[in-house]
Motif scaffolding. Sequence first.
Motif, PDB file in Angstrom:
ATOM      1  N   ARG A 209      -0.212   6.927  -6.483  1.00  0.00           N
ATOM      2  CA  ARG A 209      -1.239   7.973  -6.441  1.00  0.00           C
ATOM      3  C   ARG A 209      -0.600   9.353  -6.426  1.00  0.00           C
ATOM      4  N   ASP A 210       0.445   9.512  -5.616  1.00  0.00           N
ATOM      5  CA  ASP A 210       1.128  10.805  -5.557  1.00  0.00           C
ATOM      6  C   ASP A 210       1.710  11.169  -6.910  1.00  0.00           C
TER       7      ASP A 210
ATOM      8  N   SER B 263       1.334   1.906  -3.528  1.00  0.00           N
ATOM      9  CA  SER B 263       0.069   2.399  -4.085  1.00  0.00           C
ATOM     10  C   SER B 263      -0.085   3.886  -3.808  1.00  0.00           C
ATOM     11  N   ASN B 264       0.271   4.303  -2.586  1.00  0.00           N
ATOM     12  CA  ASN B 264       0.217   5.727  -2.260  1.00  0.00           C
ATOM     13  C   ASN B 264       1.209   6.518  -3.089  1.00  0.00           C
TER      14      ASN B 264
ATOM     15  N   ASN C 239       0.822  -1.206   0.000  1.00  0.00           N
ATOM     16  CA  ASN C 239       0.000   0.000   0.000  1.00  0.00           C
ATOM     17  C   ASN C 239       0.861   1.263   0.000  1.00  0.00           C
TER      18      ASN C 239
END
Length: 686
Positions: free
Chosen positions: A417-418, A413-414, A410
């Motif tokens: 996203r960033d 994943s962050n 995760n």
Amino acid sequence: MNRQIHERDVEAELEALRKKYDLVRLVNPEECHTFQVGKDRSYHYGPNCYSVWRSTNRCRNCTSLRALKTGMELRKTEIKDGDLYYIISRPIEILREDGAVFPCVIEMLRIEKGKGMTKDNHHAVLHEGIDAQSFAEALRTSMQNLPTGMIWFNLEHECIYANSEAFRLFGVQDDLEKLGKILREWFQQGTFSSSDAATWIQKYGGKPDAAVFQICRYPLNDAQGKDIGTYFLISDCTQDQKNMDLEHFGTMHDGLMGIYNKYGFYRQARKNLEQYPDEKYLMVCSNFGDFKLLNGLYGMTKGNELLMRVGAMLRKHYGGDTRTAYGRIRADRFAMMVPDKLFDPDAFLKEIENIVHGQREIRFDLQITIGICRIEDALTPISVLCDRAFLAASMLKGQESNGYVWYSENMMSNRIRDRAILSRFEDALKNDEVQIFLQAQVDAKTHRVLGAEALSRWLRGDGRIIPPNLFVPILEEHGKIWQLDYYVWREACRLLKSWQHTELADRYISVNISVKDMYYLDLYGIFTDLVEEYEIPPEKLELEITETVFMDKPKEAISLIRRLKEYGFVIAIDDFGSGYSSLSFLKDIQADILKIDMGFLHKTEHQERSRIILKSVIALASELGMPTVVEGVETEQQVRDLTAIGCDIFQGFYFSQPIPVAEYIERFQDGTADVSQAGKSLSAGI
């Protein structure tokens, strides 16, 4: 920026290039490996990239490594075994399925066989009057005394001549047959299959006393230029090779502490993964917070001493196990690939803490952050594994305690996203996806709307909303918040210009100034240019400066406020009470308005104490001639209580949440704050 290619498109990219070049390959110059990306996105490692040159070490001036470092496509020419190599090194970034970015290089080679050396078509000429037989004897004697071994072979690969240096090099006493046998067995396969000129380096003898010889091969011609065999010039370059090995050691090791540097660590880690395929490994990466500040306070010598102690600790505890690789990646960053069963994270953290605390003359607490990543796929590039571990370590950023964090998917994943937000941000500005919303500011006594605060909202083209609490921190972290702030400032000025000569002409709009704006922008120049460009009174553009700006750059902030006030701007101190120096700097800051942090209104176990503090702050501001704005007003009871203790202006959901400009104009055009309308936008989910 290097060109980015998705994993699924890599092979197609290489296939297109293979139509133009003799050899196309993917190279990871940090690990000195060629590799391929399979159809299933798996990575397959080939031989060391330098093996194409028949070398045993990294190239002294690796063009591909320089291309990777600089992000520039570089070219070079090599001559090996008589062939001419034209090499292009093109840096790229492979976008992996797991979201990681893997920097590497595409090498494209054109090879021209036999063009590396050309035959000399000139004939030897003997001066008239010189006896040919006497000269031939003199020439033979001089060849015997050459410091280079010379050996001739006929077309049947029989040794027909050798000088004394050749016999010495191979330890043979004037025996052509024995010398010829040694060379035929020692030479590389195919050496006699061509008479073209060629040069290469080859080891002779076993370790540790192996010699290194440079061999030059030339065609042997008769007087008419006809090939009658091959001759070799052989010279001892063992010492030169040792010097190269020392140079190679320097390119692979850290000059300060002698452990591996980044490239040496990457290479050794890859070697260990290949050598111990059944071992379960961890990638452990560590660094120190505020290390630059330590160097600034105590000098580089103390900082280097700390780093050397960490290097010595790694060597002491892990240097005796060949399965473990460790090194200094850069500055204060260390990496270690260690078998899972050998690593205790608590003990490792304790060892580094002991080193830091052992620096008695240093009164400075460095934060120690450690990231740990389990290596599930041994074919994952080492740089990607390090990125994961350092990403885990970065989770401790902003905290004061030391610690370690295990990498999880995760986190990536962050990060994806960033990265997606950052990559789309500038396009969002151009496409008007970023808009300003207005939140009304209301007079506490009359409930008349005085103005509004401009806040940013990101409305995507597909109708989705990216919350500001998601994209604003990302922009702050990556140094792009100034672009958003400048966009909001300009839009606010444009809006104020459009309100001139309307019912809204007396309204102001307040905008925020962040800490990063102080670093990146000439704020005085920007704001004065904006109000002049849009021809608006400077007092209509209210400037909110957060308290943290004064804590970070106090002298610059105070000077800026003075200049802006002299020009005519109204200055508000935003989020008052959120920092630690609020009361101490109020005497030095000549601001006009005090915005009180909404944290005072949050329900606590000490509600009465909170009310007393809030009342005192409002009274203090009043004594200083500063009107107060309280944010976060949400209930009628709060309105009554705040009015009773002397608050001047309200801002909060009770009157209106941030709403689009068109809705603000429609609702508040007559200047009345109708609280019956306040909940409609909230229920609509804006």
